[in-house]
Design a protein around this motif. Structure first.
Motif, short mmCIF file in Angstrom:
data_model
loop_
_atom_site.label_atom_id
_atom_site.label_comp_id
_atom_site.label_asym_id
_atom_site.label_seq_id
_atom_site.Cartn_x
_atom_site.Cartn_y
_atom_site.Cartn_z
N THR A 1 0.84 -1.21 0.00
CA THR A 1 0.00 0.00 0.00
C THR A 1 0.87 1.25 0.00
O THR A 1 0.59 2.22 -0.72
N THR A 2 1.94 1.24 0.80
CA THR A 2 2.88 2.36 0.81
C THR A 2 3.49 2.56 -0.57
O THR A 2 3.61 3.69 -1.06
N PHE A 3 3.85 1.46 -1.21
CA PHE A 3 4.44 1.55 -2.56
C PHE A 3 3.45 2.13 -3.57
O PHE A 3 3.82 2.98 -4.39
N ARG A 4 2.20 1.67 -3.50
CA ARG A 4 1.20 2.17 -4.45
C ARG A 4 0.98 3.67 -4.29
O ARG A 4 0.85 4.40 -5.27
N HIS A 5 0.90 4.13 -3.04
CA HIS A 5 0.71 5.56 -2.79
C HIS A 5 1.92 6.37 -3.29
O HIS A 5 1.76 7.47 -3.82
N ALA A 6 3.13 5.80 -3.11
CA ALA A 6 4.33 6.50 -3.57
C ALA A 6 4.36 6.62 -5.09
O ALA A 6 4.71 7.67 -5.64
N ILE A 7 3.95 5.55 -5.77
CA ILE A 7 3.92 5.57 -7.23
C ILE A 7 2.89 6.59 -7.72
O ILE A 7 3.13 7.34 -8.67
N ALA A 8 1.74 6.64 -7.04
CA ALA A 8 0.70 7.60 -7.42
C ALA A 8 1.17 9.04 -7.19
O ALA A 8 0.87 9.94 -7.98
N ALA A 9 1.94 9.25 -6.10
CA ALA A 9 2.41 10.61 -5.79
C ALA A 9 3.52 11.06 -6.73
O ALA A 9 3.75 12.26 -6.89
N LEU B 1 8.26 6.82 -10.95
CA LEU B 1 8.64 5.58 -10.27
C LEU B 1 7.86 4.40 -10.81
O LEU B 1 6.73 4.54 -11.30
N LYS B 2 8.47 3.21 -10.69
CA LYS B 2 7.82 1.95 -11.05
C LYS B 2 7.97 0.98 -9.88
O LYS B 2 8.92 1.06 -9.10
N ILE B 3 7.03 0.06 -9.79
CA ILE B 3 7.06 -0.90 -8.69
C ILE B 3 8.32 -1.75 -8.73
O ILE B 3 8.88 -2.12 -7.69
N ASP B 4 8.85 -2.05 -9.94
CA ASP B 4 10.07 -2.85 -10.05
C ASP B 4 11.25 -2.14 -9.39
O ASP B 4 12.13 -2.78 -8.82
#
Length: 489
Positions: free
Chosen positions: A413-421, A426-429
């Motif tokens: 969830t933290t990663f998804r919010h960071a990518i959205a921000a 940024l990419k999840i990889d």
């Protein structure tokens, strides 16, 4: 059984914990080599989960069979299955053969990790039980911690297949020691074995574990989560219906009405979950946040494992001066203090704070887990020790899995919010790569500070969750009446 032979037999049982503990972590280091050799990246996760699934599922059945046939022949059979599965894994020609052998190994491991605790509970007086449970817990923890280091060395020097072949001489030596030195006296339980209960319990656990793993994925498969949730509830209800009518249930339902026993199970559910957090995320914390090498990150776990062993050695002198209730409550506070340190350190804080927190947590866990496992057996009548020990092992396993999946969901969830921000930047990889020292070196240098900050934020939330879970365990320990069940009176 004379004292010399008993001591040798107890060392053999501790060796079984070493083997099971090593197997829990050593394989993770050779997964890349296995996938490359057997061309099976799609099935990679099953190499890890198949083992844990079958170990959790079969533990109650091994206990019930031991009541009928005795612990000695069954632990020999379980170890034999483990050894044969190790041979098959080492000779695997494809991923399906490897996964099938991993399932078999989990079945054998269920006996190896479960039956020694039944033996301690039924064959030893309290003082010796405290010592042997502590030795077993320390052996498992240290073996789990050094597993990645040994696995890496074997993979580099001999090849991934020797990670499995190494189990064969150790397992055979353990079987020889047990055959020569362990003697048991027991009265066989001649009642019919509750196979329907065993099958429905196994189905419920497998469905529950699959649901938990699906929830912890980066993009949860809602169809899989929903279907496994339905299976868990429906078959779980059917299991309780069967057990209510069984002559000799595999899990006596009266255990669920024993509040003192169940309170200790809830406490261990929480604390084993947090222990899994410490063991799983501290090496990643060192690599991802502080930029340590993989080897240095692995060594961050050494203080925790060493202090856990020290904690198990403190049990006997502590219990000689204080009650079980007092020991568990006080040292649970030490574990709580350790995760508080993790929750309140800053990204720029010294890595020494992580080392201190890990060591402090390991020390508290060594004292508490060993004391609580003995207390779990003391909370039930002697005739229920086997079933109570099996249910406790099952609850601990589910606690570790459920907490890790919940934390994985939080991190994702933290990663998804960071990518959205940081849309488009940024990419999840890249966020996955920053947690590994080798992969981080290949990332664009201008992104590394941002990625480390995001990873730290994710870990910060995990530490807060760990504090809340430890808080629940403390509350439960305060509510526990600490009644005895008549064992060894």
């Amino acid at each position: 059984m004379d004292n010399k032979k008993q001591n040798i037999a107890m060392r053999a049982f501790a060796l079984s914990n070493v083997m099971v503990g090593l197997e829990s972590t050593i394989v993770a280091t050779v997964i890349p080599a296995i996938v490359d050799d057997l061309s099976g990246i799609r099935l990679m996760s099953w190499v890890l989960t198949a083992y844990f699934l079958m170990m959790a599922v079969t533990a109650p059945l091994w206990t019930k069979l031991a009541e009928r046939f005795g612990t000695k022949p069954l632990i020999l059979i379980g170890t034999g299955i483990f050894v044969l599965a190790s041979l098959t894994e080492g000779l695997a020609v494809n991923m399906y053969m490897l996964i099938g052998a991993r399932l078999a190994m989990g079945i054998g491991a269920g006996a190896m990790v479960q039956l020694p605790y039944v033996i301690y509970g039924t064959q030893l007086p309290t003082a010796q039980r405290v010592k042997q449970v502590g030795n077993a817990n320390a052996a498992y923890s240290i073996a789990s911690a050094i597993g990645p280091l040994i696995g890496g060395w074997i993979a580099d020097s001999l090849g991934w297949r020797w990670v499995f072949f190494i189990n064969i001489p150790i397992g055979l030596f353990m079987m020889w020691l047990i055959c020569r030195n362990y003697q048991e006296s027991f009265t066989p339980n001649r009642q019919a074995i509750d196979y329907r209960g065993a099958l429905s319990l196994a189905t419920t656990i497998i469905a529950l574990m699959l649901m938990i793993q699906a929830l912890g994925a980066q993009t949860p498969n809602l169809g899989l989560v929903g279907s496994t949730a339905v299976i868990t509830v429906v078959v779980g209800v059917f299991f309780f219906w069967i057990e209510h009518r069984a002559v000799d249930p595999i899990i006596p339902l009266g255990l669920f009405r024993n509040w003192s026993y169940m309170a200790k199970n809830v406490l261990m559910f929480c604390q084993y979950g947090v222990l899994s957090f410490v063991n799983s995320y501290i090496p990643m914390w060192g690599q991802g946040v502080y930029g340590l090498t993989a080897l240095a990150g692995g060594f961050l776990l050494v203080p925790s494992s060493v202090m856990l062993a020290v904690g198990t050695r403190l049990n006997a002198p502590l219990l000689a001066r204080h009650s079980e209730k007092s020991v568990v409550r006080r040292w649970s506070l030490v574990m709580f203090a350790a995760v508080l340190i993790l929750a309140f350190i800053w990204q720029t804080s010294s890595v020494g704070f992580v080392v201190v927190a890990g060591g402090l947590f390991g020390l508290g866990a060594g004292v508490v887990t060993s004391t609580a496992q003995v207390a779990v057996q003391d909370a039930v009548p002697k005739r229920q020790v086997g079933s109570a020990t099996a249910l406790n092992a099952l609850i601990r396993t589910i606690g570790s899995t459920l907490v890790l999946s919940m934390l994985s969901l939080s991190l994702n969830t933290t990663f998804r919010h960071a990518i959205a921000a940081h849309s488009g930047k940024l990419k999840i990889d890249q966020l996955n790569a920053i947690s590994s020292a080798a992969s981080a070196a290949k990332l664009p240098s201008n992104l590394v500070p941002l990625l480390r900050t995001i990873l730290f934020q994710g870990f910060h939330w995990l530490a807060i969750w760990a504090c809340l879970i430890m808080g629940v365990s403390l509350l439960v320990s305060l509510m526990d009446p600490w009644h005895k069940g008549g064992l060894h009176e």
